[in-house]
Design a protein around this motif. Structure first.
Motif, PDB file in Angstrom:
ATOM      1  N   SER A 152       0.920  -1.085   0.003  1.00  0.00           N
ATOM      2  CA  SER A 152       0.110  -0.102   0.233  1.00  0.00           C
ATOM      3  C   SER A 152       0.944   1.211   0.097  1.00  0.00           C
ATOM      4  O   SER A 152       1.733   1.240   0.939  1.00  0.00           O
ATOM      5  CB  SER A 152      -0.971  -0.124   1.252  1.00  0.00           C
ATOM      6  N   PRO A 153       0.809   2.182  -1.094  1.00  0.00           N
ATOM      7  CA  PRO A 153       1.654   3.126  -1.081  1.00  0.00           C
ATOM      8  C   PRO A 153       1.668   4.206  -0.093  1.00  0.00           C
ATOM      9  O   PRO A 153       0.600   4.568   0.359  1.00  0.00           O
ATOM     10  CB  PRO A 153       1.486   3.869  -2.514  1.00  0.00           C
ATOM     11  N   ARG A 154       2.677   5.001   0.077  1.00  0.00           N
ATOM     12  CA  ARG A 154       2.622   6.135   1.165  1.00  0.00           C
ATOM     13  C   ARG A 154       2.220   7.342   0.673  1.00  0.00           C
ATOM     14  O   ARG A 154       2.416   7.516  -0.547  1.00  0.00           O
ATOM     15  CB  ARG A 154       4.205   6.460   1.662  1.00  0.00           C
ATOM     16  N   ALA A 155       1.353   7.929   1.263  1.00  0.00           N
ATOM     17  CA  ALA A 155       0.819   9.419   0.671  1.00  0.00           C
ATOM     18  C   ALA A 155       1.814  10.448   0.745  1.00  0.00           C
ATOM     19  O   ALA A 155       2.651  10.403   1.405  1.00  0.00           O
ATOM     20  CB  ALA A 155      -0.498   9.548   1.513  1.00  0.00           C
ATOM     21  N   ASP A 156       1.593  11.419  -0.319  1.00  0.00           N
ATOM     22  CA  ASP A 156       2.544  12.624  -0.187  1.00  0.00           C
ATOM     23  C   ASP A 156       2.105  13.584   0.886  1.00  0.00           C
ATOM     24  O   ASP A 156       1.137  13.493   1.453  1.00  0.00           O
ATOM     25  CB  ASP A 156       2.196  13.214  -1.532  1.00  0.00           C
ATOM     26  N   GLY A 157       3.146  13.963   1.405  1.00  0.00           N
ATOM     27  CA  GLY A 157       3.102  15.038   2.317  1.00  0.00           C
ATOM     28  C   GLY A 157       2.809  14.708   3.763  1.00  0.00           C
ATOM     29  O   GLY A 157       2.367  15.123   4.579  1.00  0.00           O
ATOM     30  N   VAL A 158       3.427  13.483   3.984  1.00  0.00           N
ATOM     31  CA  VAL A 158       3.403  12.756   5.316  1.00  0.00           C
ATOM     32  C   VAL A 158       4.487  12.343   5.792  1.00  0.00           C
ATOM     33  O   VAL A 158       5.551  11.884   5.066  1.00  0.00           O
ATOM     34  CB  VAL A 158       2.458  11.342   5.155  1.00  0.00           C
ATOM     35  N   LEU A 205      -6.919  -1.510   1.218  1.00  0.00           N
ATOM     36  CA  LEU A 205      -5.355  -1.539   1.291  1.00  0.00           C
ATOM     37  C   LEU A 205      -5.094  -1.335  -0.247  1.00  0.00           C
ATOM     38  O   LEU A 205      -3.617  -0.555  -0.588  1.00  0.00           O
ATOM     39  CB  LEU A 205      -4.760  -2.768   1.937  1.00  0.00           C
ATOM     40  N   ASP A 206      -5.946  -1.593  -1.029  1.00  0.00           N
ATOM     41  CA  ASP A 206      -5.370  -1.557  -2.368  1.00  0.00           C
ATOM     42  C   ASP A 206      -5.751  -0.213  -3.358  1.00  0.00           C
ATOM     43  O   ASP A 206      -6.138  -0.362  -4.328  1.00  0.00           O
ATOM     44  CB  ASP A 206      -5.967  -2.803  -3.285  1.00  0.00           C
ATOM     45  N   VAL A 207      -5.206   0.833  -2.754  1.00  0.00           N
ATOM     46  CA  VAL A 207      -5.409   2.199  -3.247  1.00  0.00           C
ATOM     47  C   VAL A 207      -4.638   2.313  -4.663  1.00  0.00           C
ATOM     48  O   VAL A 207      -4.866   3.165  -5.461  1.00  0.00           O
ATOM     49  CB  VAL A 207      -5.108   3.348  -2.482  1.00  0.00           C
ATOM     50  N   ALA A 208      -3.618   1.705  -4.770  1.00  0.00           N
ATOM     51  CA  ALA A 208      -2.887   1.726  -6.170  1.00  0.00           C
ATOM     52  C   ALA A 208      -3.622   1.046  -7.264  1.00  0.00           C
ATOM     53  O   ALA A 208      -3.347   1.242  -8.437  1.00  0.00           O
ATOM     54  CB  ALA A 208      -1.716   1.108  -5.818  1.00  0.00           C
ATOM     55  N   HIS A 209      -4.767   0.293  -6.998  1.00  0.00           N
ATOM     56  CA  HIS A 209      -5.226  -0.520  -7.956  1.00  0.00           C
ATOM     57  C   HIS A 209      -6.886  -0.295  -8.065  1.00  0.00           C
ATOM     58  O   HIS A 209      -7.357  -0.462  -9.545  1.00  0.00           O
ATOM     59  CB  HIS A 209      -4.955  -2.176  -7.482  1.00  0.00           C
ATOM     60  N   ALA A 247     -13.575   4.234  -0.622  1.00  0.00           N
ATOM     61  CA  ALA A 247     -13.745   3.761   0.771  1.00  0.00           C
ATOM     62  C   ALA A 247     -13.066   4.471   1.865  1.00  0.00           C
ATOM     63  O   ALA A 247     -13.545   4.950   2.744  1.00  0.00           O
ATOM     64  CB  ALA A 247     -13.572   2.312   0.725  1.00  0.00           C
ATOM     65  N   LEU A 248     -11.932   4.756   1.525  1.00  0.00           N
ATOM     66  CA  LEU A 248     -10.859   5.473   2.432  1.00  0.00           C
ATOM     67  C   LEU A 248     -11.325   7.062   2.478  1.00  0.00           C
ATOM     68  O   LEU A 248     -11.257   7.723   3.481  1.00  0.00           O
ATOM     69  CB  LEU A 248      -9.552   5.432   2.138  1.00  0.00           C
ATOM     70  N   ASP A 249     -11.800   7.674   1.317  1.00  0.00           N
ATOM     71  CA  ASP A 249     -12.446   8.808   1.263  1.00  0.00           C
ATOM     72  C   ASP A 249     -13.667   9.033   2.198  1.00  0.00           C
ATOM     73  O   ASP A 249     -13.916  10.074   3.152  1.00  0.00           O
ATOM     74  CB  ASP A 249     -12.838   9.548  -0.033  1.00  0.00           C
ATOM     75  N   ARG A 250     -14.275   7.949   2.104  1.00  0.00           N
ATOM     76  CA  ARG A 250     -15.590   7.975   3.081  1.00  0.00           C
ATOM     77  C   ARG A 250     -15.276   7.976   4.425  1.00  0.00           C
ATOM     78  O   ARG A 250     -15.826   8.258   5.408  1.00  0.00           O
ATOM     79  CB  ARG A 250     -16.570   6.810   2.648  1.00  0.00           C
ATOM     80  N   ALA A 251     -14.363   7.023   4.797  1.00  0.00           N
ATOM     81  CA  ALA A 251     -13.898   6.808   6.338  1.00  0.00           C
ATOM     82  C   ALA A 251     -13.477   8.087   6.593  1.00  0.00           C
ATOM     83  O   ALA A 251     -13.524   8.493   8.054  1.00  0.00           O
ATOM     84  CB  ALA A 251     -12.892   5.806   6.143  1.00  0.00           C
ATOM     85  N   ALA A 252     -12.272   8.708   5.910  1.00  0.00           N
ATOM     86  CA  ALA A 252     -11.741   9.870   6.135  1.00  0.00           C
ATOM     87  C   ALA A 252     -12.909  11.208   6.643  1.00  0.00           C
ATOM     88  O   ALA A 252     -12.998  12.068   7.453  1.00  0.00           O
ATOM     89  CB  ALA A 252     -10.783  10.448   5.223  1.00  0.00           C
TER      90      ALA A 252
END
Length: 314
Positions: A56-62, A289-293, A300-305
């Motif tokens: 799972s890739p690391r987000a930018d700016g973190v 976990l599979d945000v790259a794909h 789903a992660l946008d909704r969780a955030a």
């Protein structure tokens, strides 16, 4: 772009999110990747698991900073725009027998950056070297450490076994008479019933590409140790759910743990908890976990955030 379709003020309940045809093709391709990875994997099982999760890739700016203080070990995952006084306590999955905070840094960064909240991902004692109640005690110690660091608006987030541990932690915190209460809980494909009594655990029509019943049974035995797997520290589904904070539960239809999620949501609702259950059609265990794909993972992660931001602001 952030997907705020969760808000601004949705009512608790269950929604089913369909899988588009083009996303189905991407999901099928991803399952082929899973089969090749696990079919060719060699080496120590914990190291192999960490390699899989670290995809799972690391987000930018973190920023990523190690923590080893007062018995708390793990990683701070801090977005540049992190809100002061707010934090996420992240508890990783791995069947309670594997997984590390380091391997989960990419995934946690995807959550933290979207929410704009710093996250502490901890390493808790793994089975079989450590059994109950070691992991729940470590999670509560990390909570207390965060409070001591000045954080007073904390959400607890976890995936799979870490999702179950998150729910155990929230139930324990609900019994406390003083101190800040959790603002929310978010769990992805939580393992809530170590008795493995859910119908999906034995349903041959469930095509879970990642975990099976035999694996879960072995993990449950190792983790519980001398404790009965029916104990609420092991199986939060069987505990007292009153007093929990708002909960978001996300689960895919193609996984052994779907009934662990749906039954927990139903019991939480009956206990008076504000619970939102999202059932994502055609998706696998912890697909987030599979945000790259997958676009579904990102959505789903946008909704969780969005859920975490709303809970922290209320």
């Amino acid at each position: 772009m952030r997907d705020d379709t969760f808000g601004p003020d949705p009512a608790p309940g269950t929604i089913t999110i369909p899988l588009a045809d083009d996303e189905r093709r991407r999901e099928d391709a991803l399952r082929d990747l899973f089969a090749r990875f696990w079919g060719n994997a060699t080496g120590e099982p914990r190291a192999v698991y960490d390699t899989f999760i670290a995809g799972s890739p690391r987000a930018d700016g973190v920023a990523f900073d190690p923590v080893d203080e007062a018995g708390i070990r793990g990683w701070w995952v801090r977005p540049a725009d992190a809100a002061p006084g707010q934090a996420i306590l992240f508890l990783h999955g791995g069947g309670y027998v594997q997984g590390t905070a380091a391997a989960y840094r990419g995934f946690v960064s995807q959550i933290a950056s979207r929410a704009g909240v710093a996250a502490l991902a901890i390493d808790y004692p793994l089975a079989p070297e450590a059994t109950l109640p070691a992991a729940p005690e470590a999670a509560l110690a990390a909570w207390d450490w965060l409070i001591g660091q000045g954080y007073d608006r904390i959400a607890v987030v976890g995936d799979s076994a870490g999702g179950g541990l998150s729910l155990v932690t929230l139930a324990s915190l609900a019994l406390r008479a003083s101190g800040p209460a959790p603002v929310a809980g978010v769990v992805f494909s939580p393992w809530t019933d170590l008795t493995l009594s859910g119908p999906s655990m034995n349903d041959p029509s469930v095509q879970d590409p990642l975990i099976g019943r035999a694996y879960l049974q072995d993990c449950a035995r190792k983790y519980a140790g001398a404790r009965d797997v029916r104990h609420p520290l092991a199986s939060p589904l069987l505990g007292d759910l009153r007093g929990l904070p708002p909960l978001l539960i996300q689960v895919g239809t193609d996984e052994r743990l779907i009934d662990d999620a749906t039954r927990y949501a139903r019991r939480a609702e009956q206990a008076g908890v504000a619970v939102w259950l999202e059932v994502w059609e055609g998706l696998h265990h912890v697909f987030q976990l599979d945000v790259a794909h997958l676009d579904s993972s990102r959505r789903a992660l946008d909704r969780a955030a969005a859920f975490l931001r709303r809970a922290s602001a209320s």
